[in-house]
Design an enzyme around this catalytic site. Sequence first.
Site, PDB file in Angstrom:
ATOM      1  N   HIS A 166       5.541  -6.130   7.791  1.00  0.00           N
ATOM      2  CA  HIS A 166       5.203  -7.475   8.285  1.00  0.00           C
ATOM      3  C   HIS A 166       5.526  -8.502   7.216  1.00  0.00           C
ATOM      4  O   HIS A 166       4.629  -9.123   6.647  1.00  0.00           O
ATOM      5  CB  HIS A 166       3.721  -7.557   8.654  1.00  0.00           C
ATOM      6  CG  HIS A 166       3.369  -6.700   9.815  1.00  0.00           C
ATOM      7  ND1 HIS A 166       3.864  -6.925  11.086  1.00  0.00           N
ATOM      8  CD2 HIS A 166       2.598  -5.600   9.911  1.00  0.00           C
ATOM      9  CE1 HIS A 166       3.389  -6.007  11.896  1.00  0.00           C
ATOM     10  NE2 HIS A 166       2.625  -5.190  11.214  1.00  0.00           N
TER      11      HIS A 166
ATOM     12  N   HIS B 238       3.056   2.249  11.161  1.00  0.00           N
ATOM     13  CA  HIS B 238       2.048   2.161  12.233  1.00  0.00           C
ATOM     14  C   HIS B 238       2.087   3.344  13.188  1.00  0.00           C
ATOM     15  O   HIS B 238       1.142   3.557  13.944  1.00  0.00           O
ATOM     16  CB  HIS B 238       2.298   0.921  13.096  1.00  0.00           C
ATOM     17  CG  HIS B 238       2.070  -0.374  12.394  1.00  0.00           C
ATOM     18  ND1 HIS B 238       1.079  -0.552  11.467  1.00  0.00           N
ATOM     19  CD2 HIS B 238       2.688  -1.573  12.514  1.00  0.00           C
ATOM     20  CE1 HIS B 238       1.100  -1.807  11.036  1.00  0.00           C
ATOM     21  NE2 HIS B 238       2.080  -2.440  11.643  1.00  0.00           N
TER      22      HIS B 238
ATOM     23  N   GLU C 166      -0.433  -0.123  15.765  1.00  0.00           N
ATOM     24  CA  GLU C 166      -1.110   1.096  15.271  1.00  0.00           C
ATOM     25  C   GLU C 166      -2.157   1.577  16.281  1.00  0.00           C
ATOM     26  O   GLU C 166      -2.267   2.776  16.564  1.00  0.00           O
ATOM     27  CB  GLU C 166      -1.780   0.799  13.922  1.00  0.00           C
ATOM     28  CG  GLU C 166      -2.515   2.012  13.370  1.00  0.00           C
ATOM     29  CD  GLU C 166      -3.483   1.665  12.249  1.00  0.00           C
ATOM     30  OE1 GLU C 166      -3.070   1.028  11.272  1.00  0.00           O
ATOM     31  OE2 GLU C 166      -4.663   2.048  12.359  1.00  0.00           O
TER      32      GLU C 166
ATOM     33  N   CYS D 189       0.855  -1.192   0.000  1.00  0.00           N
ATOM     34  CA  CYS D 189       0.000   0.000   0.000  1.00  0.00           C
ATOM     35  C   CYS D 189       0.893   1.245   0.000  1.00  0.00           C
ATOM     36  O   CYS D 189       2.102   1.169   0.261  1.00  0.00           O
ATOM     37  CB  CYS D 189      -0.879  -0.002   1.242  1.00  0.00           C
ATOM     38  SG  CYS D 189       0.067   0.074   2.748  1.00  0.00           S
TER      39      CYS D 189
HETATM   40  S1  SF4 Z   1      -3.129   3.289   6.678  1.00  0.00           S
HETATM   41 FE1  SF4 Z   1      -2.033   1.362   6.714  1.00  0.00          FE
HETATM   42  S2  SF4 Z   1      -2.926   0.198   5.026  1.00  0.00           S
HETATM   43 FE2  SF4 Z   1      -3.484   2.351   4.688  1.00  0.00          FE
HETATM   44  S3  SF4 Z   1      -1.917   3.198   3.348  1.00  0.00           S
HETATM   45 FE3  SF4 Z   1      -1.309   3.602   5.458  1.00  0.00          FE
HETATM   46  S4  SF4 Z   1       0.021   1.896   6.022  1.00  0.00           S
HETATM   47 FE4  SF4 Z   1      -1.126   1.280   4.220  1.00  0.00          FE
END
Ligand code: SF4
Length: 277
Positions: free
Chosen positions: A40, A73, A125, A12
């Site tokens: 992870h 996080h 997080e 992401c």
């Molecule tokens: S909130 Fe988490 S899943 Fe969404 S872009 Fe950021 S790191 Fe990635």
Amino acid sequence: MQIHIANPTGLCFGVKRAITTLEDELDKTKQVYSLGSPIHNTQEINRLKKLGLIVVDNPEDVPFGAVSFVRAHGVTPKTYNLLKQRSSVVVDGTCPFVRTAQERARALSKEGYIVVILGDVKHPEVKAIMGYVEGEVVVLSDKDEIPQFLIGKKCGILSQTTQKVASFVSLVSSFISVSPEIKICNTICKATLERQESVFRLASEVEGMVVLGGHDSANTHKLVEISVDAGVPTKWIEHANELNKEWLKKKENIGIAAGGSTPDWLIKELIQKLNVM
Ligand code: SF4
């Protein structure tokens, strides 16, 4: 066998941004202390360790004067200050979406709401978001009932960024009938949402889904759940080597999805492996 890849899938924006920032720093300083694993994914961690990454569990493990790194996080303000006291530089890889959740949590508590977070209380997080709350905070999982002491109270509700939308909607609906006033901050990130939708779409079109991602990755776990809920045989693997011919037997259409912390090179390896099986 036909292979279909969920779109979008894999790394992401937030993790990609954090890892690129970390790699740039490793390139400059050759040694960076990350508080917790920056991604992870064991294979990716091993690659970064070869570039000079050192993963530590506590801010106190960072030697004075070293460069430290905050992963996507995020961390609590208290932890950030501890890192600042010890490090020559703190490289902050907190994902902007996580930062928004932290700021929303702080704002809700300042406005007098009891902050309710949908998520996993043990997840880093969530722990970091809790650290921004200046008053009362409660973390509920999607299976928890609303605790009695929250009934009749002003609640500000937000979510861990990787939660399922359906779970958030369900929690908010439960509060509507027991709270005189609620404020909702939808902090589920778009990347998560898009990945969850793409898995759901693909899972309904194939005979088997392979979900690639770390077993400790919350967002990969959610993708697996969505695929299983769609009623398709689902295999959760961390690496292409874990896939066996027996599972693929009699499946003509295979879908691939990867968690938000799975690097592209691992997805490519999986596709190559499937093509020769
Ligand atoms: S909130 Fe988490 S899943 Fe969404 S872009 Fe950021 S790191 Fe990635």
